[in-house]
Design a protein around this motif. Structure first.
Motif, PDB file in Angstrom:
ATOM      1  N   TYR A   1      -0.968   4.983   5.734  1.00  8.44           N
ATOM      2  CA  TYR A   1       0.359   5.044   6.348  1.00  8.44           C
ATOM      3  C   TYR A   1       0.306   4.760   7.851  1.00  8.44           C
ATOM      4  N   ASP A   2      -0.782   5.106   8.494  1.00  7.25           N
ATOM      5  CA  ASP A   2      -0.924   4.834   9.926  1.00  7.25           C
ATOM      6  C   ASP A   2      -1.036   3.345  10.226  1.00  7.25           C
ATOM      7  N   HIS A   3      -1.231   2.522   9.205  1.00  7.52           N
ATOM      8  CA  HIS A   3      -1.427   1.088   9.402  1.00  7.52           C
ATOM      9  C   HIS A   3      -0.301   0.254   8.807  1.00  7.52           C
ATOM     10  N   VAL A   4       0.774   0.921   8.412  1.00 10.40           N
ATOM     11  CA  VAL A   4       1.963   0.236   7.912  1.00 10.40           C
ATOM     12  C   VAL A   4       2.643  -0.451   9.099  1.00 10.40           C
ATOM     13  N   LEU A   5       3.170  -1.648   8.884  1.00  7.11           N
ATOM     14  CA  LEU A   5       3.883  -2.348   9.952  1.00  7.11           C
ATOM     15  C   LEU A   5       5.008  -1.467  10.487  1.00  7.11           C
ATOM     16  N   ASP A   6       5.189  -1.487  11.806  1.00  8.47           N
ATOM     17  CA  ASP A   6       6.197  -0.639  12.437  1.00  8.47           C
ATOM     18  C   ASP A   6       7.585  -0.830  11.829  1.00  8.47           C
ATOM     19  N   ALA A   7       7.979  -2.078  11.587  1.00  6.81           N
ATOM     20  CA  ALA A   7       9.316  -2.340  11.039  1.00  6.81           C
ATOM     21  C   ALA A   7       9.479  -1.697   9.667  1.00  6.81           C
TER      22      ALA A   7
END
Length: 192
Positions: free
Chosen positions: A81-87
């Motif tokens: 989850y920490d590497h999910v795209l910000d958008a």
């Protein structure tokens, strides 16, 4: 090559052959938390005594859901989850916040309707809320599954001037809501 890109690429490899989407690094298992609530809301009109049990449902963040779940890859889901795209993360979190607000307003409206024994109002509130929540669940599913434009649609749907739950009118029909979430090309893309 940035460290962030390397980590994202690594997580995309790690989630292969799991139910975590390898493009978005998100899992639809999170939506089970909300699907459970929708099922309970659908029971209340015929079983008003279910309201107390339904009100035990509490909002959970993505990480909280997986910490409490028996999902096989829960630790990987939390770490990814920490590497999910910000958008995508922002669209998901905004939609979840809207769902949580809808639930809060639903519970308050149901308390009043059930206390007065107004079965028609109880049914209207449950149906309207259930349909609204299902539409937002579908929107989250689009984000999680990487449907093109799903995040933008979620941002557009978050017009704060519109009340979250308006029990004076029925929610949009599923067909209308589905048109908002996915068009046919987006659905076809899921199977490519």
């Amino acid at each position: 090559m940035s460290d962030q890109f390397k980590f994202t690429r690594t997580f995309r490899k790690l989630v292969e052959n799991t139910t975590i989407n390898s493009d978005t690094l998100l899992s639809t298992d999170y939506l089970n938390h909300f699907n459970e609530l929708v099922m309970m809301l659908d029971l209340i009109p015929d079983m008003p005594e279910m309201l107390d049990e339904t009100k035990e449902w509490k909002p959970k963040t993505y990480a909280e859901h997986f910490q409490d779940s028996s999902f096989t890859h829960k630790d990987l889901a939390i770490a990814a989850y920490d590497h999910v795209l910000d958008a995508d993360r922002k669209a998901l979190e905004m939609t979840v916040a809207r769902m949580d607000q809808t639930v809060e307003e639903t519970f308050a409206a149901l308390d009043a309707a059930v206390a007065t024994g107004d079965a028609d109002r109880t049914r209207t509130i449950c149906n309207t809320s259930s349909q609204a929540l299902q539409g937002m669940i579908d929107r989250c599913s689009g984000i999680i599954n990487g449907v093109e434009g799903a995040a933008a649609t979620a941002f557009a749907a978050m017009d704060e001037s519109v009340p979250v739950l308006d029990v004076t009118k029925p929610a949009e029909t599923e067909d209308e809501e589905e048109k908002i979430v996915m068009d046919q090309s987006a659905i076809d893309a899921l199977f490519d």
